[in-house]
Design a protein around this motif. Structure first.
Motif, short mmCIF file in Angstrom:
data_model
loop_
_atom_site.label_atom_id
_atom_site.label_comp_id
_atom_site.label_asym_id
_atom_site.label_seq_id
_atom_site.Cartn_x
_atom_site.Cartn_y
_atom_site.Cartn_z
N VAL A 1 1.87 -54.93 -31.16
CA VAL A 1 1.43 -53.58 -31.48
C VAL A 1 1.13 -53.43 -32.98
CG1 VAL A 1 2.14 -51.15 -31.61
CG2 VAL A 1 2.66 -52.49 -29.57
N ILE A 2 -0.03 -52.88 -33.27
CA ILE A 2 -0.35 -52.45 -34.63
C ILE A 2 -0.35 -50.93 -34.60
CG2 ILE A 2 -2.16 -52.33 -36.38
CD1 ILE A 2 -3.01 -55.16 -35.54
N TRP A 3 0.48 -50.32 -35.43
CA TRP A 3 0.67 -48.87 -35.39
C TRP A 3 0.15 -48.28 -36.69
CZ3 TRP A 3 5.21 -46.31 -32.48
CH2 TRP A 3 5.26 -44.94 -32.72
N GLU B 1 13.07 -56.40 -27.00
CA GLU B 1 12.68 -56.88 -25.67
C GLU B 1 11.28 -56.47 -25.22
OE1 GLU B 1 15.79 -55.72 -22.99
OE2 GLU B 1 17.33 -56.52 -24.34
N MET B 2 10.67 -55.56 -25.91
CA MET B 2 9.44 -55.03 -25.35
C MET B 2 8.24 -55.12 -26.30
SD MET B 2 9.32 -51.31 -23.67
CE MET B 2 7.75 -50.67 -23.16
N LEU B 3 8.43 -54.73 -27.54
CA LEU B 3 7.31 -54.66 -28.48
C LEU B 3 7.50 -55.60 -29.65
CD1 LEU B 3 6.97 -50.80 -29.07
CD2 LEU B 3 6.00 -52.16 -27.22
N PHE C 1 5.64 -42.31 -23.87
CA PHE C 1 5.07 -43.37 -24.70
C PHE C 1 5.61 -44.75 -24.29
CE2 PHE C 1 5.31 -45.84 -28.75
CZ PHE C 1 3.95 -46.04 -28.91
N VAL C 2 6.92 -44.85 -24.20
CA VAL C 2 7.54 -46.14 -23.84
C VAL C 2 7.10 -46.53 -22.42
CG1 VAL C 2 9.75 -47.32 -23.42
CG2 VAL C 2 9.48 -45.84 -25.42
N GLY C 3 7.03 -45.54 -21.53
CA GLY C 3 6.59 -45.81 -20.16
C GLY C 3 5.14 -46.30 -20.11
N THR C 4 4.29 -45.73 -20.94
CA THR C 4 2.89 -46.15 -20.98
C THR C 4 2.78 -47.59 -21.50
OG1 THR C 4 2.12 -43.89 -21.27
CG2 THR C 4 0.60 -45.63 -21.96
N LEU C 5 3.51 -47.89 -22.57
CA LEU C 5 3.45 -49.25 -23.10
C LEU C 5 4.01 -50.26 -22.08
CD1 LEU C 5 4.37 -48.93 -26.90
CD2 LEU C 5 2.15 -48.80 -25.78
N ALA C 6 5.05 -49.87 -21.37
CA ALA C 6 5.61 -50.75 -20.35
C ALA C 6 4.57 -51.03 -19.27
CB ALA C 6 6.86 -50.13 -19.74
N HIS C 7 3.83 -50.01 -18.92
CA HIS C 7 2.78 -50.17 -17.91
C HIS C 7 1.71 -51.14 -18.40
CE1 HIS C 7 -0.12 -49.34 -14.79
NE2 HIS C 7 0.73 -48.55 -14.18
N LEU C 8 1.30 -50.98 -19.64
CA LEU C 8 0.28 -51.87 -20.21
C LEU C 8 0.76 -53.31 -20.18
CD1 LEU C 8 -0.91 -49.87 -23.35
CD2 LEU C 8 -2.08 -50.13 -21.15
N MET D 1 3.01 -54.76 -18.24
CA MET D 1 3.25 -55.38 -16.93
C MET D 1 2.05 -55.30 -15.98
SD MET D 1 7.23 -54.66 -16.16
CE MET D 1 7.20 -52.91 -15.96
N TYR D 2 1.34 -54.17 -16.02
CA TYR D 2 0.29 -53.97 -15.02
C TYR D 2 -1.05 -53.63 -15.62
CZ TYR D 2 4.75 -53.22 -12.74
OH TYR D 2 6.03 -53.35 -12.34
N GLY D 3 -1.10 -53.58 -16.94
CA GLY D 3 -2.37 -53.19 -17.55
C GLY D 3 -2.55 -51.69 -17.56
N ARG D 4 -3.80 -51.29 -17.56
CA ARG D 4 -4.16 -49.88 -17.72
C ARG D 4 -3.58 -49.01 -16.60
NH1 ARG D 4 -7.96 -46.81 -15.42
NH2 ARG D 4 -9.28 -45.44 -16.67
N PRO D 5 -2.87 -47.94 -16.97
CA PRO D 5 -2.38 -47.02 -15.94
C PRO D 5 -3.50 -46.09 -15.47
CG PRO D 5 -1.70 -46.27 -18.12
CD PRO D 5 -2.47 -47.55 -18.33
#
Lengths: 321, 465
Positions: free
Chosen positions: A43-45, A72-74, A194-201, A203-207
């Protein structure tokens, strides 16, 4: 975890620490990454024109907390708020990682983008010889990013930064990039969204997104639909003063045309939300926030028009009640 | 000898965007121009809005100290509508306000300041940390780096207390004019006490000893980043039916004497700021103005610059007798954090369970109102001219404007720039490390700072003290 199960968790897991969203998601993310031999989400913020409330909101993520999101995630490769490096060391990191992770990084933008006077109202960094405006940085990094996520209503739609008279000509990220932007709006964002959206990206890509580019998982229903005080509304039992326990509609509540899951998600480890605190929802996830919500304590029909004559005032993407 | 110019940008680990243009000569900082590089024009945004929107709108000036703006706007509206505040309302307001202070101070110390003194793990977001001048022994270093991650929870729990009563945060909803809209029920009080117990334990067993250790190991910072001993505070934590009492006093500390602040002595200047004068009482943004280097204006009191923030409060209230250096500012902030955990507990115990302590009247009794309080970073002023319950002008002076005042052409430097000037830099690769420590000791918030006040237009020289 299958995508359907993930979506179900996002929709259904509600209040209370033991059922919190990110607690359920993170172990799954970890497992998914291990089994698919994937790395963390790079991630670049970029912080642009905003109040900094969305990075504070992100710090409030609960179960697991920010430290586990980092481990663990980002991989937060560039962040004005968090990075240890500073000055030109930080700027070199930005140049380097945007090259190394070309096509793979997620660009998170926090804040609106001023366009007037070539964007001189927001300079993300300077060198001895020049200024790097938010407009330039977002335009340059928006192309090579795998995903672009606009965190907060300023980054999504302009928000308070672009409120009238908008002296700086500020706009949302979608208006400076010719590509899809995932909008995770809110003033500030709820960290779960926000965290849920990044998790989706990850694991599954675009929500799935609504017509405003927001994940339907979080923004697909109106506040009104799930409001604990809905029965008061249906019975036309309205509060007349702040602090009362009835429906906040006559005190300006924007719930009927605001897509967000605040009533059951709630805020800060899921303990409360504005209506629970006996005040109206002010529609902070909306495209026309704050102008379309003001005056905040005036009933919906009597509010002033939103930006640009309120062209979107009755079309907020959220499902109507 | 030749001068060298180095642009320190971005100064990371703070709220907002900051660049400092540094001029060095023979390993010494001879000039520093601190530039806040973001502008939103919030005073213009506030114009022509319902004045009661001010509590929610002005919170959006700042994400890390939103409650301070909400408080200032609430005090302003209390006076506009001539509200009377119950004792329970004041306790609850101060609990909400203190919870945001705890959040701010814990996050500032651990997330923003600590990586200046402690080697963090070599992974994002700490990758590329410059290890020059990290002095802790490995054991102490590892322990303090670990506390960064414990601070995550302590700060989140501070905001959880705030949300219990405020509905959400940043930008809480219940601390509004006339009191607090949420009910202080027994269950919420008990939950808040439990959370506060955890925070208190963290502050006592981590933050205080960690600060003391850093102060010991980096004791030269008690002699670096020194500013003139000129301190200013509007006072903090209001009580009384008309908000007339402050728990911590206001004051102007100069030449070893304490004076009551007089608003009419505050003046601002735009010489080095990206604004142009367009009339006797009007200015407009001009991002290409030659010679200007910041969106922050200069603010002086009686012609002199003043430092604001925890150190100023501790000095003015007689809680701290140290100096005015980088480590004094860090030390005073931690000391204040400890005091706040104790005060918040006392207030929670004094709070009586019951209905929402709020009562709003609907007829304004004035057309010009000013409210002043301290925020986390120091003195905060809101002033409004109102016509038919709509804002004609809304002016704000934030703490960072005091501390980050640029040069105003009248001589002398503002607190930050004076703290940086004269700093010795033993080797080039320590430049950002050394200056970064001093800059962050002011707890900069640039999203807050880029505002302005036109004293002539908005503020009546009312004696509020």
């Amino acid at each position: 975890m299958q995508k359907e199960e993930f979506s179900k968790i996002c929709r259904e897991l509600s209040s209370g620490g033991s059922h919190a969203l990110s607690r359920a998601i993170l172990p799954a993310v970890k497992e998914h990454l291990a089994s698919h031999n994937k790395k963390k989400l790079p991630v670049i913020w970029l912080e642009t024109n905003d109040s900094g409330d969305n990075n504070i909101a992100f710090m409030n993520t609960a179960y697991p907390y920010l430290d586990r999101v980092f481990t663990e995630m980002l991989d937060l490769l560039y962040s004005n708020t968090f990075m240890a490096a500073q000055g030109r060391d930080a700027l070199s990191i930005l140049e380097q990682v945007s090259e190394t992770y070309k096509g793979k990084f997620t660009l998170v933008v926090e804040g609106a983008i001023p366009k007037k006077d070539n964007g001189r109202y927001n300079i993300i960094a300077r060198t001895e010889t020049r200024c790097i405006t938010a407009l330039e940085a977002v335009t340059r990094l928006g192309g090579p990013a795998e995903y672009v996520v606009a965190i907060g209503t300023c980054a999504g739609f302009g928000g308070p930064t672009a409120a009238r008279p908008n002296l700086t000509g500020s706009v949302g990220v979608r208006d400076v990039l010719d590509r899809e932007v995932i909008n995770v709006s809110g003033c500030p964002v709820n960290p779960d969204w926000f965290v849920g959206t990044l998790a989706h990206l990850l694991m599954y890509g675009r929500p799935d997104l609504d017509k405003l580019g927001r994940p339907t998982l979080f923004y697909g229903f109106t506040v009104h639909r799930h409001c604990q005080r809905r029965s008061y509304f249906d019975n036309k039992d309205f509060a007349k003063e702040l602090g009362e326990i009835e429906c906040m509609f006559l005190l300006g509540c924007m719930g009927p045309r605001t897509g967000a899951d605040c009533p059951y998600r709630q805020w800060i480890n899921h303990v409360s939300w504005p209506v629970k605190a006996n005040t109206p929802c002010i529609g902070c996830t909306n495209e026309d926030f704050p102008d379309g919500s003001s005056p905040f304590f005036t009933p919906m029909a009597e509010k002033s028009k939103g930006q640009e004559g309120g062209k979107n005032a009755s079309n907020q993407g959220g499902e109507q009640a | 000898m030749s001068k060298v110019r180095v642009m320190f940008s971005p100064v990371t680990r703070l709220s907002g965007l900051l660049s400092v243009d540094v001029i060095l000569e023979q390993g010494r900082v001879v000039e520093a121009n601190a530039g806040g590089t973001m502008f939103r024009g919030y005073e213009w945004i506030m114009r022509d809005r319902a004045v009661t929107d001010a509590v929610y709108m002005t919170q959006r000036i700042c994400g890390i100290c939103s409650t301070a703006h909400g408080a200032a706007a609430s005090y302003l509206l209390d006076e506009l509508y001539d509200h009377e505040l119950s004792e329970n309302a004041q306790y609850l307001r101060n609990i909400i306000f203190a919870a945001d202070f705890l959040q701010n101070h814990i996050r500032h110390f651990y997330f923003f300041s600590l990586p200046d003194f402690v080697k963090m793990p070599e992974r994002p977001p700490f990758h590329g940390q410059n290890p020059a001048d990290i002095r802790l022994n490995p054991e102490d270093n590892q322990r303090l780096a670990g506390h960064y991650f414990e601070a995550v929870k302590a700060a989140q729990e501070s905001h959880q207390i705030l949300a219990l009563f405020g509905g959400k945060v940043p930008h809480q909803h219940s601390f509004v004019h006339g009191g607090v809209a949420a009910a202080p029920t027994a269950d919420k009080i008990e939950q808040a006490l439990a959370l506060l117990g955890n925070i208190s334990e963290f502050v006592k067993s981590r933050m205080v000893p960690d600060t003391e250790l850093i102060a010991r190991v980096y004791s030269d910072y008690f002699r670096l980043g020194i500013t003139p001993r000129q301190f200013f505070s509007f006072g903090l934590f209001r009580f009384g039916v008309k908000n007339e009492k402050f728990l911590w006093r206001s004051g102007v500390l100069a030449d070893g004497r304490l004076y009551p602040p007089r608003l009419e002595l505050i003046s601002e200047n735009i010489t080095s700021s990206w604004f142009e004068q367009t009339g006797a009482e009007d200015i407009k943004p001009d991002p290409l103005k030659p010679g200007a280097y910041t969106w922050v204006k200069s603010v002086r009191y009686a012609g002199r610059y003043f430092q604001v923030g925890p150190l100023a409060r501790m000095m003015i209230n007689g809680f701290y007798q140290g100096g005015a250096a980088t480590m004094d500012r860090i030390y005073a902030r931690t000391m204040e954090t400890l005091l706040l955990t104790e005060l918040a507990r006392e207030w929670l115990k004094n709070l009586k369970p019951g209905p929402p302590p709020i009562s709003q009247k609907s007829t304004p009794v004035k057309k010009a109102v000013t409210a002043a309080t301290d925020a986390m970073r120091g003195a905060l002023l809101h002033a409004a001219l109102i016509e038919d319950e709509k804002v004609v002008k809304y002016n704000i002076i934030t703490p960072t404007v005091w501390n980050f005042s640029p040069k105003d052409g009248l001589g002398g430097r503002g607190p930050l720039e004076s703290a940086l000037a004269g700093t010795e830099i033993p080797s080039q690769n320590m430049l950002f490390t050394i200056l970064g420590r001093t800059i962050r000791s002011f707890d900069p918030c640039i999203s807050c700072a880029t505002h302005l006040l036109d004293c002539k237009g908005g503020v009546k020289a009312e004696a509020v003290f």
